[in-house]
Design a protein around this motif. Sequence first.
Motif, PDB file in Angstrom:
ATOM      1  N   ALA A   1       0.803  -1.027   0.136  1.00  0.00           N
ATOM      2  CA  ALA A   1       0.035   0.044   0.212  1.00  0.00           C
ATOM      3  C   ALA A   1       0.853   1.300   0.105  1.00  0.00           C
ATOM      4  O   ALA A   1       0.370   2.403  -0.186  1.00  0.00           O
TER       5      ALA A   1
ATOM      6  N   ASP B   1      -7.495  -1.746 -14.884  1.00  0.00           N
ATOM      7  CA  ASP B   1      -7.625  -2.736 -13.836  1.00  0.00           C
ATOM      8  C   ASP B   1      -8.012  -4.178 -14.108  1.00  0.00           C
ATOM      9  O   ASP B   1      -9.064  -4.245 -14.885  1.00  0.00           O
TER      10      ASP B   1
ATOM     11  N   CYS C   1      -6.368  -6.720  -9.639  1.00  0.00           N
ATOM     12  CA  CYS C   1      -5.616  -5.513  -9.396  1.00  0.00           C
ATOM     13  C   CYS C   1      -6.004  -5.175  -8.059  1.00  0.00           C
ATOM     14  O   CYS C   1      -7.285  -5.002  -7.592  1.00  0.00           O
ATOM     15  N   GLY C   2      -5.212  -4.870  -7.145  1.00  0.00           N
ATOM     16  CA  GLY C   2      -5.585  -4.548  -5.945  1.00  0.00           C
ATOM     17  C   GLY C   2      -5.593  -5.653  -4.846  1.00  0.00           C
ATOM     18  O   GLY C   2      -5.741  -5.617  -3.512  1.00  0.00           O
TER      19      GLY C   2
ATOM     20  N   ARG D   1      -2.802  -5.453  -2.141  1.00  0.00           N
ATOM     21  CA  ARG D   1      -3.038  -4.544  -1.163  1.00  0.00           C
ATOM     22  C   ARG D   1      -4.380  -4.867  -0.181  1.00  0.00           C
ATOM     23  O   ARG D   1      -4.400  -4.777   0.936  1.00  0.00           O
TER      24      ARG D   1
ATOM     25  N   TYR E   1      -9.727  -1.932  -2.174  1.00  0.00           N
ATOM     26  CA  TYR E   1      -8.641  -2.469  -3.033  1.00  0.00           C
ATOM     27  C   TYR E   1      -9.242  -3.367  -3.882  1.00  0.00           C
ATOM     28  O   TYR E   1      -8.858  -3.474  -5.050  1.00  0.00           O
ATOM     29  N   ASN E   2      -9.970  -4.579  -3.372  1.00  0.00           N
ATOM     30  CA  ASN E   2     -10.602  -5.348  -4.437  1.00  0.00           C
ATOM     31  C   ASN E   2     -11.495  -6.143  -3.750  1.00  0.00           C
ATOM     32  O   ASN E   2     -11.575  -7.199  -3.088  1.00  0.00           O
TER      33      ASN E   2
ATOM     34  N   LEU F   1      -8.391   2.183  -9.099  1.00  0.00           N
ATOM     35  CA  LEU F   1      -7.324   2.209  -8.232  1.00  0.00           C
ATOM     36  C   LEU F   1      -6.173   3.086  -8.360  1.00  0.00           C
ATOM     37  O   LEU F   1      -6.112   3.713  -9.776  1.00  0.00           O
TER      38      LEU F   1
END
Length: 146
Positions: free
Chosen positions: A44, A63, A67-68, A71, A87-88, A146
Amino acid sequence: MTDVDAGAGRPAPASSFLHRVRLPATTVLVGCAGAALVLAANPASESGFPLPPCPIKLLTGFDCPGCGGTRMLFSLLHGDLPAALHYNALALLFLPLLAWAWVAWVAGRFGRGLPTWTRWRWTPQVALAVTAAWVLLRNTVPALRL
C-alpha cells in the motif's frame, strides 16, 4: 474409523496418512509464507519492499480482476476491512469460497467428501459473468478505480 489396507484387512501404514497430509500442509505453509511476504512488503505504500506491478495494468492501463488483490490482503491482515473492500471487493468476497473449496479438498483426501461450489453446474458461467461485470464496473466507475 481407521484406514484399511486394501485386500489385507489390516490398518494402513502411517505413511498413507503422511501422504494425504503432505500437500495440504504444503499449501498452508506456502500461504503463510505469502502472507508474511505481503506483510513485510507493505504494497500500500511506495516505501515498502517492491512487489511486481500488475502486467495487465502496466501494459493497458486497465485494472484487471485481480488488481489491488495484494493491497486487499495486506489490509485484511491488518484488520482494515473498509480498505480491503476498496482495493478489491471481488477478491475479498471470494476468500470464503476459496477456503470452503480448500476444506472440501482436504476432506476428500481423507475419504470424507464434502459438497463444494466448485462442482455446481453453473459455477464456470457464474464465475465468468461475475468477473466480467467486476472488470467493467472497475474500469468505468471512477470510485472503483485504483
